[in-house]
Write a protein that holds these residues in place. Structure first.
Motif, PDB file in Angstrom:
ATOM      1  N   THR A 225      -2.828   7.213   9.848  1.00 31.11           N
ATOM      2  CA  THR A 225      -3.051   5.798   9.567  1.00 31.11           C
ATOM      3  C   THR A 225      -2.634   5.400   8.154  1.00 31.11           C
ATOM      4  O   THR A 225      -2.455   4.219   7.875  1.00 31.11           O
ATOM      5  CB  THR A 225      -4.528   5.435   9.764  1.00 31.11           C
ATOM      6  OG1 THR A 225      -5.336   6.225   8.871  1.00 31.11           O
ATOM      7  CG2 THR A 225      -4.962   5.703  11.203  1.00 31.11           C
ATOM      8  N   GLU A 226      -2.495   6.392   7.277  1.00 26.87           N
ATOM      9  CA  GLU A 226      -2.156   6.085   5.881  1.00 26.87           C
ATOM     10  C   GLU A 226      -1.727   7.365   5.192  1.00 26.87           C
ATOM     11  O   GLU A 226      -2.156   8.463   5.565  1.00 26.87           O
ATOM     12  CB  GLU A 226      -3.373   5.489   5.177  1.00 26.87           C
ATOM     13  CG  GLU A 226      -3.119   4.943   3.786  1.00 26.87           C
ATOM     14  CD  GLU A 226      -4.369   4.312   3.175  1.00 26.87           C
ATOM     15  OE1 GLU A 226      -4.264   3.741   2.080  1.00 26.87           O
ATOM     16  OE2 GLU A 226      -5.445   4.404   3.802  1.00 26.87           O
ATOM     17  N   THR A 240      -0.325   4.631  -2.276  1.00 29.98           N
ATOM     18  CA  THR A 240      -0.688   4.713  -0.865  1.00 29.98           C
ATOM     19  C   THR A 240       0.100   3.659  -0.081  1.00 29.98           C
ATOM     20  O   THR A 240       0.519   2.641  -0.628  1.00 29.98           O
ATOM     21  CB  THR A 240      -2.193   4.461  -0.646  1.00 29.98           C
ATOM     22  OG1 THR A 240      -2.518   3.144  -1.092  1.00 29.98           O
ATOM     23  CG2 THR A 240      -3.033   5.489  -1.375  1.00 29.98           C
ATOM     24  N   CYS A 241       0.283   3.928   1.202  1.00 30.40           N
ATOM     25  CA  CYS A 241       0.927   2.962   2.083  1.00 30.40           C
ATOM     26  C   CYS A 241       0.486   3.243   3.512  1.00 30.40           C
ATOM     27  O   CYS A 241       0.075   4.359   3.837  1.00 30.40           O
ATOM     28  CB  CYS A 241       2.452   3.000   1.950  1.00 30.40           C
ATOM     29  SG  CYS A 241       3.183   4.625   2.142  1.00 30.40           S
ATOM     30  N   PRO A 242       0.545   2.236   4.381  1.00 31.15           N
ATOM     31  CA  PRO A 242       0.065   2.408   5.750  1.00 31.15           C
ATOM     32  C   PRO A 242       0.966   3.314   6.578  1.00 31.15           C
ATOM     33  O   PRO A 242       2.160   3.469   6.281  1.00 31.15           O
ATOM     34  CB  PRO A 242       0.065   0.978   6.307  1.00 31.15           C
ATOM     35  CG  PRO A 242       1.065   0.244   5.479  1.00 31.15           C
ATOM     36  CD  PRO A 242       0.991   0.853   4.113  1.00 31.15           C
ATOM     37  N   ASP A 259       5.500  -2.697   2.171  1.00 33.96           N
ATOM     38  CA  ASP A 259       4.550  -1.709   2.682  1.00 33.96           C
ATOM     39  C   ASP A 259       4.995  -0.268   2.455  1.00 33.96           C
ATOM     40  O   ASP A 259       4.298   0.664   2.882  1.00 33.96           O
ATOM     41  CB  ASP A 259       4.328  -1.921   4.188  1.00 33.96           C
ATOM     42  CG  ASP A 259       3.501  -3.162   4.480  1.00 33.96           C
ATOM     43  OD1 ASP A 259       2.780  -3.604   3.556  1.00 33.96           O
ATOM     44  OD2 ASP A 259       3.578  -3.679   5.606  1.00 33.96           O
ATOM     45  N   CYS A 261       5.936   3.228   0.217  1.00 32.76           N
ATOM     46  CA  CYS A 261       5.333   3.933  -0.925  1.00 32.76           C
ATOM     47  C   CYS A 261       6.362   4.012  -2.054  1.00 32.76           C
ATOM     48  O   CYS A 261       7.053   5.019  -2.230  1.00 32.76           O
ATOM     49  CB  CYS A 261       4.894   5.334  -0.512  1.00 32.76           C
ATOM     50  SG  CYS A 261       3.280   5.417   0.292  1.00 32.76           S
ATOM     51  N   LYS A 284      -3.854  10.662   6.145  1.00 31.53           N
ATOM     52  CA  LYS A 284      -5.166  10.393   6.733  1.00 31.53           C
ATOM     53  C   LYS A 284      -4.999  10.308   8.254  1.00 31.53           C
ATOM     54  O   LYS A 284      -4.190   9.521   8.755  1.00 31.53           O
ATOM     55  CB  LYS A 284      -5.763   9.089   6.206  1.00 31.53           C
ATOM     56  CG  LYS A 284      -7.172   8.808   6.760  1.00 31.53           C
ATOM     57  CD  LYS A 284      -7.577   7.355   6.558  1.00 31.53           C
ATOM     58  CE  LYS A 284      -7.829   7.051   5.106  1.00 31.53           C
ATOM     59  NZ  LYS A 284      -8.381   5.674   4.929  1.00 31.53           N
TER      60      LYS A 284
END
Length: 320
Positions: A225-226, A240-242, A259, A261, A284
């Protein structure tokens, strides 16, 4: 086995709770399942290398013990009497329920964790199945779990234990595990950035994993998810990025692809040891289980990996 070989094996034995990753089992990779919390930067996500084991009723008199960790997801589904028309007793065919067994590491696994077989010895997975009654096959109140270690055994060691064909059939039918891949950090649009150029990092590894358990309609799935990236190492900035990040093209910018990194290095890696930044990437993972046709959240954890990033600088040509 000689006393020396036995001592060497026992001193190297590393037992971990169900699904603990090799990053936990091997000191050289310690900490990469627990991203540093950076005070003041708002980065507090991730539950580290936590393992979750939970037994849940799945209908029809069966129960599944689900397992999720940075190493793998999966579980065991059992029913004391019949299960999909076949009993555990019938599958085992008179063999005992497997307790602990060994499996020689493949060449690919050795390469992944920087090990080599020695002269007269070899590295083996040593797996033990816990939390299930060997007579009734009922799962205990603490849930079913695995203990996993990597042990060196002398060639032909009589203490080596291998699954019988019936026990192997039991493991394949009732015990299913899906490996959670480690993230792989890559920079884009070029894997070797230039000083002061905007580059976007992304995870080149797989970002989804799924497992179908033996019980009808029971599944597990996981997805990234990230991601969190330390492009200059854990003492430097964090971004961080999605999802798994974005692989950008040469014409993309932080404004056109917000969006991603993004990062810009202020110095090259030429003056660093071995000419690279010791970067880190953390992914994550969200793990869900499907019971009775409905997906529900089960667990969340992070998994990390080191990376080497070289950064070049533009050399000006001076003419006399």
């Amino acid at each position: 086995m000689t006393t020396t070989a036995r001592s060497r094996r026992r001193s190297a034995a590393v037992l971990a709770a169900a699904g603990l990753s090799l990053a936990t089992a091997l000191p050289a990779q310690a900490g990469l399942n627990d991203p540093p919390v950076r005070p003041g930067e708002g980065i507090t996500w991730g539950t580290g290398g936590a393992v979750k084991v939970k037994t849940m009723q799945t209908g029809g008199g069966s129960a599944c013990s689900f397992i999720a960790s940075p190493n793998s997801i999966g579980g065991v589904c059992v029913r004391a009497n019949a299960f999909s028309g076949v009993t555990i007793e019938e599958i085992l065919g008179g063999d005992p329920l497997p307790e602990c067994w060994d499996e020689r590491l493949s060449d690919e696994e050795l390469k992944d964790i920087n090990l080599v077989h020695g002269e007269g010895t070899a590295w083996y997975w040593h797996r033990c199945l816990r939390g299930i009654d060997p007579e009734t096959f009922e799962i205990g109140p603490d849930g079913l779990h695995f203990e996993v270690g990597i042990w060196p055994f002398a060639d032909g060691d009589p203490e080596l234990t291998f699954l019988t064909p019936n026990q192997q059939a039991f493991v394949e039918r009732f015990v299913h595990r899906g490996n959670v891949p480690a993230p792989v950090l890559v920079a884009s649009p070029s894997p070797v950035p230039w000083v002061n150029d905007d580059v976007a990092f992304f995870n080149y590894g797989d970002d989804e994993v799924s497992v179908s358990l033996a019980a009808p309609g029971v599944e597990m799935r996981g997805r990234i998810t990230e991601i969190m990236v330390y492009p200059e190492g854990p003492d430097g900035p964090a971004i961080t990025c999605p999802g798994s990040g974005v692989q950008v093209d040469a014409d993309d910018t932080p404004r056109s692809v917000p969006d991603a990194c993004w990062h810009a290095y202020e110095q090259s890696s030429l003056a660093l040891e071995d000419d690279h930044f010791e970067a880190e990437i953390y992914a994550k993972w969200q793990i869900d289980v499907r019971i009775g046709g409905t997906w529900q959240p089960f667990h969340e954890f992070s998994k990390g990996a080191p990376a080497m990033v070289q950064v070049n600088e533009v050399q000006a040509l001076v003419r006399p």
